[in-house]
Design a protein around this motif. Structure first.
Motif, short mmCIF file in Angstrom:
data_model
loop_
_atom_site.label_atom_id
_atom_site.label_comp_id
_atom_site.label_asym_id
_atom_site.label_seq_id
_atom_site.Cartn_x
_atom_site.Cartn_y
_atom_site.Cartn_z
N GLN A 98 0.86 -1.18 0.00
CA GLN A 98 0.00 0.00 0.00
C GLN A 98 0.89 1.22 0.00
OE1 GLN A 98 -2.46 -0.16 3.46
NE2 GLN A 98 -0.83 0.40 4.85
N GLY A 99 0.36 2.31 -0.53
CA GLY A 99 1.19 3.50 -0.59
C GLY A 99 0.42 4.70 -1.07
N THR A 100 1.19 5.69 -1.49
CA THR A 100 0.59 6.94 -1.93
C THR A 100 0.94 7.19 -3.40
OG1 THR A 100 2.51 8.21 -1.22
CG2 THR A 100 0.70 7.97 0.36
N LYS A 101 0.07 7.95 -4.04
CA LYS A 101 0.27 8.35 -5.43
C LYS A 101 0.31 9.87 -5.47
CE LYS A 101 -1.91 8.22 -9.96
NZ LYS A 101 -2.66 9.43 -10.20
N GLY A 102 1.27 10.40 -6.19
CA GLY A 102 1.39 11.85 -6.34
C GLY A 102 1.87 12.20 -7.72
N GLU A 103 2.23 13.45 -7.89
CA GLU A 103 2.74 13.91 -9.17
C GLU A 103 4.25 13.74 -9.23
OE1 GLU A 103 1.39 17.47 -10.86
OE2 GLU A 103 -0.62 17.31 -10.01
N ILE A 104 4.75 13.52 -10.42
CA ILE A 104 6.19 13.41 -10.63
C ILE A 104 6.77 14.82 -10.60
CG2 ILE A 104 7.99 12.72 -12.26
CD1 ILE A 104 6.04 10.58 -13.29
N THR A 105 7.76 15.02 -9.75
CA THR A 105 8.40 16.33 -9.60
C THR A 105 9.63 16.40 -10.50
OG1 THR A 105 9.88 15.63 -7.83
CG2 THR A 105 7.67 16.40 -7.18
N PRO A 106 10.16 17.60 -10.74
CA PRO A 106 11.40 17.69 -11.53
C PRO A 106 12.54 16.88 -10.93
CG PRO A 106 10.37 19.84 -11.37
CD PRO A 106 9.60 18.92 -10.45
N THR A 107 12.63 16.80 -9.61
CA THR A 107 13.67 15.99 -8.97
C THR A 107 13.46 14.52 -9.28
OG1 THR A 107 13.84 17.59 -7.19
CG2 THR A 107 14.75 15.40 -6.77
N ASP A 108 12.22 14.05 -9.19
CA ASP A 108 11.91 12.66 -9.52
C ASP A 108 12.24 12.38 -10.98
OD1 ASP A 108 10.75 12.18 -7.00
OD2 ASP A 108 8.81 12.90 -7.70
N ASP A 109 11.91 13.34 -11.83
CA ASP A 109 12.05 13.13 -13.26
C ASP A 109 13.49 12.87 -13.66
OD1 ASP A 109 10.69 12.88 -15.67
OD2 ASP A 109 11.38 14.84 -16.32
N GLY A 110 14.45 13.39 -12.90
CA GLY A 110 15.84 13.13 -13.21
C GLY A 110 16.40 11.93 -12.48
N ALA A 111 15.66 11.39 -11.52
CA ALA A 111 16.17 10.33 -10.68
C ALA A 111 16.39 9.02 -11.42
CB ALA A 111 15.23 10.09 -9.49
N ASP A 112 15.63 8.77 -12.48
CA ASP A 112 15.76 7.49 -13.16
C ASP A 112 16.57 7.58 -14.44
OD1 ASP A 112 13.88 8.89 -14.61
OD2 ASP A 112 12.71 7.12 -15.09
N ARG A 113 17.24 8.68 -14.65
CA ARG A 113 18.05 8.82 -15.85
C ARG A 113 19.38 8.11 -15.66
NH1 ARG A 113 16.52 14.92 -17.25
NH2 ARG A 113 14.40 14.44 -17.82
N ILE A 114 19.83 7.51 -16.71
CA ILE A 114 21.11 6.82 -16.67
C ILE A 114 22.21 7.87 -16.59
CG2 ILE A 114 22.65 5.30 -17.97
CD1 ILE A 114 20.08 4.14 -19.26
N GLU A 115 23.13 7.71 -15.65
CA GLU A 115 24.19 8.69 -15.45
C GLU A 115 25.31 8.46 -16.46
OE1 GLU A 115 24.13 11.34 -13.53
OE2 GLU A 115 22.11 10.76 -12.95
#
Length: 187
Positions: A98-115
């Protein structure tokens, strides 16, 4: 019902529980794209993403485990569901989440990018702008994953060659994509 957003939840591990984040987007093609981020910074691409009613299903490979998620929205910012964890040996383990759902933030949006800063060259020719549209889709996708993209439209005639002579070398790029229009079903 929109499933696009950021899902946060804890997932049981042999060492306790670990915070996980699932980012679900709807890209330019209309297809859903999801990435699962664990507490250690590992990123897994989700596959087999399906929605039906108020339920979202997807799976992701996490190390030796294949995890099949079923998430049911219980409100605009909450969900419940299950995670079916399968290893190579033994029976799958089904655990509630169980958990929460929210909007993707600019910080989140960069979190899954390959470095990495790989360089990509996209060469394309177009007559009706359809190839240009596809080239833009490629560019968007490569940039999403943190790659440096150089896009060049190839024009007819010697002028294009003279303008770009000595500027473009395939050896300078990690990825080279070429697109051309079709005429009578041939490039």
């Amino acid at each position: 019902m929109t499933f696009i957003g950021k899902y946060t939840f804890d997932l049981p591990t042999p060492a306790g529980t670990a915070a996980n984040t699932f980012l679900l987007r709807n890209y330019y093609t209309g297809a859903l794209h999801g990435t699962l981020l664990d507490a250690h910074g590992n990123v897994q691409l989700a596959s087999n993403i399906e929605t039906e009613g108020d339920t979202l299903r997807f799976q992701a490979q996490a190390g030796p485990c294949l995890i099949k998620f079923t998430i049911t929205l219980t409100g605009p910012e909450a969900f419940t569901g299950t995670a079916e964890i399968s290893q190579q040996e033994g029976q799958p383990v089904i655990t509630p989440i169980q958990g929460t759902k929210g909007e993707i933030t600019p910080t989140d949006d960069g979190a899954d990018r390959i470095e990495m800063k790989k360089k990509v060259l996209i060469l394309y020719a177009t007559i009706t702008k359809n190839t240009a549209t596809v080239a833009e889709w490629f560019k968007e996708t490569f940039e999403h994953y943190g790659m440096d993209v150089h896009m060049v439209r190839v024009l007819n005639g010697d002028r294009w060659l003279k303008e770009n002579e000595g500027k473009l070398y395939f050896e300078d790029y990690d990825v080279v994509c070429m697109g051309s229009p079709l005429s009578a079903a041939a490039p």
